[in-house]
Write a protein that holds these residues in place. Sequence first.
Motif, PDB file in Angstrom:
ATOM      1  N   THR A 150       0.702  -1.135   0.020  1.00 24.54           N
ATOM      2  CA  THR A 150      -0.056  -0.062  -0.046  1.00 24.54           C
ATOM      3  C   THR A 150       0.810   1.293   0.193  1.00 24.54           C
ATOM      4  O   THR A 150       0.597   2.253  -0.536  1.00 24.54           O
ATOM      5  N   PHE A 151       1.854   1.359   0.655  1.00 22.81           N
ATOM      6  CA  PHE A 151       2.830   2.506   0.809  1.00 22.81           C
ATOM      7  C   PHE A 151       3.411   2.618  -0.453  1.00 22.81           C
ATOM      8  O   PHE A 151       3.630   3.753  -1.133  1.00 22.81           O
ATOM      9  N   ALA A 152       3.975   1.498  -1.151  1.00 26.37           N
ATOM     10  CA  ALA A 152       4.612   1.703  -2.389  1.00 26.37           C
ATOM     11  C   ALA A 152       3.816   2.091  -3.503  1.00 26.37           C
ATOM     12  O   ALA A 152       4.025   3.105  -4.222  1.00 26.37           O
ATOM     13  N   MET A 153       2.445   1.686  -3.486  1.00 24.03           N
ATOM     14  CA  MET A 153       1.539   2.186  -4.538  1.00 24.03           C
ATOM     15  C   MET A 153       1.141   3.472  -4.187  1.00 24.03           C
ATOM     16  O   MET A 153       0.895   4.385  -5.183  1.00 24.03           O
ATOM     17  N   ALA A 154       0.967   4.072  -3.092  1.00 23.94           N
ATOM     18  CA  ALA A 154       0.730   5.485  -2.656  1.00 23.94           C
ATOM     19  C   ALA A 154       1.746   6.434  -3.057  1.00 23.94           C
ATOM     20  O   ALA A 154       1.766   7.672  -3.122  1.00 23.94           O
TER      21      ALA A 154
ATOM     22  N   ILE B   6       9.315   5.267  -3.872  1.00 23.57           N
ATOM     23  CA  ILE B   6       9.835   3.713  -4.024  1.00 23.57           C
ATOM     24  C   ILE B   6      11.045   3.627  -5.122  1.00 23.57           C
ATOM     25  O   ILE B   6      11.944   3.279  -4.935  1.00 23.57           O
ATOM     26  N   VAL B   7      10.693   4.385  -6.342  1.00 23.51           N
ATOM     27  CA  VAL B   7      11.449   4.304  -7.609  1.00 23.51           C
ATOM     28  C   VAL B   7      12.724   4.939  -7.065  1.00 23.51           C
ATOM     29  O   VAL B   7      14.049   4.716  -7.466  1.00 23.51           O
ATOM     30  N   GLY B   8      12.967   6.391  -6.559  1.00 21.83           N
ATOM     31  CA  GLY B   8      14.053   7.035  -6.162  1.00 21.83           C
ATOM     32  C   GLY B   8      14.921   6.522  -5.049  1.00 21.83           C
ATOM     33  O   GLY B   8      16.058   6.462  -5.264  1.00 21.83           O
TER      34      GLY B   8
ATOM     35  N   TRP C 160      -6.068  -1.026  -9.322  1.00 21.24           N
ATOM     36  CA  TRP C 160      -5.429  -1.157  -8.051  1.00 21.24           C
ATOM     37  C   TRP C 160      -5.825  -2.402  -7.324  1.00 21.24           C
ATOM     38  O   TRP C 160      -4.628  -3.225  -6.883  1.00 21.24           O
ATOM     39  N   HIS C 161      -7.083  -2.776  -7.347  1.00 24.90           N
ATOM     40  CA  HIS C 161      -7.345  -4.028  -6.513  1.00 24.90           C
ATOM     41  C   HIS C 161      -6.890  -5.290  -7.572  1.00 24.90           C
ATOM     42  O   HIS C 161      -6.554  -6.192  -6.698  1.00 24.90           O
TER      43      HIS C 161
ATOM     44  N   PRO D  32       5.066  -4.012  -9.001  1.00 25.83           N
ATOM     45  CA  PRO D  32       3.630  -3.532  -9.038  1.00 25.83           C
ATOM     46  C   PRO D  32       3.260  -2.254  -9.019  1.00 25.83           C
ATOM     47  O   PRO D  32       2.384  -1.728  -9.944  1.00 25.83           O
ATOM     48  N   VAL D  33       4.297  -1.162  -9.007  1.00 21.84           N
ATOM     49  CA  VAL D  33       4.189   0.326  -9.167  1.00 21.84           C
ATOM     50  C   VAL D  33       4.253   0.316 -10.722  1.00 21.84           C
ATOM     51  O   VAL D  33       3.473   1.083 -11.184  1.00 21.84           O
TER      52      VAL D  33
END
Length: 639
Positions: free
Chosen positions: A66-70, A75-77, A546-547, A608-609
């Motif tokens: 959830t944190f990575a998707m938000a 995350i990429v940086g 997302w789901h 996933p991102v």
Amino acid sequence: MYLGTILGPSALLAVIPLPHLAHYRWTLVLGWMILSSILVLPQRIRAEDKHPLSRLLQRAYSPAFTFAMAHPAFIVGTMLLLLASTAVPFSRLGSEFMPPLEEGDLLYMPTTDPGISMDKVRELLQQTDALIKQFPEVQSVFGKAGRAETATDPAPPSMLETTIVLRRDKASWRHVPVPRLYDVLPEGLRAPLRRLWPDSRPITTDELIYGYDLPGHLHVKGLNEVVQIPRLTNSWTMPIKTRIDMLSTGIKTPVGIKVLGPDLATLAEVSQRIAEVLKTAQGTAGHTVSAFPEKSVGGNYLDIRIDRDEIARYGLNVGDVQDVIASATGGMNIGQTVEGLQRYPIDVRYPQELRDNLTALRQTLVATPGGAQVPLAQLATIDIHKGPPMLKSENAVLTSWVYVDIAGTDVGTYVQNAQRAVDAQVKLPSGYSLVWSGQYEYMEQARKRLQVAVPLAAVTIILLLYLATRSWLRVGIVVLAVPFSLIGASWLVYLLGYNLSLAVWVGVIALAGLDAETGLVMLLYLDHSFERFRGLGRMRDDGDLWHAVHDGAVQRIRPKMMTVMVVFSGLMPLLWATGAGADTMRRLAAPMIGGLATSFVMELLVYPVLFYQAKRVGLRRERRLAAALPVAADNSQGG
């Protein structure tokens, strides 16, 4: 009942004496527990949402997902910053051809002056063998001087060879203390912990050779420091490795310099200057005697020049004098004796005391035709001059070698520093050249092959991925795991103190294949979930996407974890492997373990991102096209 079946025999295996299988006791215990668990415990396949392990993994992974998707940019940086951090270990990693293969024995190959007598050689051999035998880790010592009766071993008497057989039982070796976390505890609590996690270890082979330090700045001398005899240059290596190195490059030490040129005297001078420079170079082992040149003109030659005018006065010819010299000093064959099936030649010559010095040789009597006995000194000039003990050539050019034994650094770093020092301080005459040999020569050959093998492996992996996915986008997402796996691979190799070697690079190539495998599994589940949601009509907006990604990533975490853990369970024991070949296997497994760990984390958070962002752009394009199609149809009908 199930636990009794598993734990009962396991406890017996752990406590009963097994003298012949003592080293495999815990392996047998673990093997029995695994086998009995498979055979005895009830096998029941549960649904993914009801499996306790799956629910535990999903509960741990869901917040991170959830944190990575938000926060996709964060995350990429972060991953890019971690990827940039690999510059630190790569800049500090040394290089070598192959890690040292622990053979269990040592080979001591010192070199002395070429003109040494056999009596002195015998004395040196006895002294060095006695000094080596006093170490408790040494089981037996066997020394050899001179060459065998074979053309494959052209060793001069000045090169000694001592095979050192070490004790196989490490318990008989000296131990050094190792700091542990439980050192702060009372002795009563440390005792049981010490049995599980010893606070001492046997000394290594390098510590046996070069010594080691104990707490309190107490230095214990090694073989190289104890066996210090004037005009004797030490070289410590291993028997099999030395034979292979000497057959392939001729260099018995890790690093060697071959000086090529037309004149032996100049070769000897240049080799001596290079050795003086290398003695002070960083990383030269132990003492300054660890860098030494080969004696190109150090041999002693006896010259007897016959005075033809003088022998003519006595009625002699050159052949008469040469017969006396040959028979008196070298010996003359006068017959043969037969002992059963064996035949032995019979040689006659003067006793040693009449021919072991120039004064005695000059008093050798030569019979004249008139019956007089004339000393050889009146008929010839006798003296000794220096000359080459052995002529070596390479590519039809005379060569002289400089041997270098290194410690405390890797071969690649040492050669780079030594090359700069030699280029700055040694000016080669015209017509002379240098060739850096030994392990460095192997490294250069392996580097050229890797420049072909690594790109070929990368192209092969990419082509196989495309054949499996039929999409360059999916191939690009899967291949992203390869650079991110270098994070764990480089840092783990650096923290373990390994150098970049051929074994490490083979592990990196195998790691690329593992990354493709695990990444393809992750992408497979994401694709499957996306298509399933679309088939059910649940792909109306970004929330449905997302789901779908959540279902493909979080709900399928257990099979992904199983795929990675199977690889980990097969590779992790290699990090604690011991014995012959273990050094190579540890360096082969280290980049695979570290790289697989970081690439798996990246696959769980970054895949996933990226998949979500790519599919969201594709779905928005589809919606725009779908919205534009009815308008275009209405316009055509109105026209």
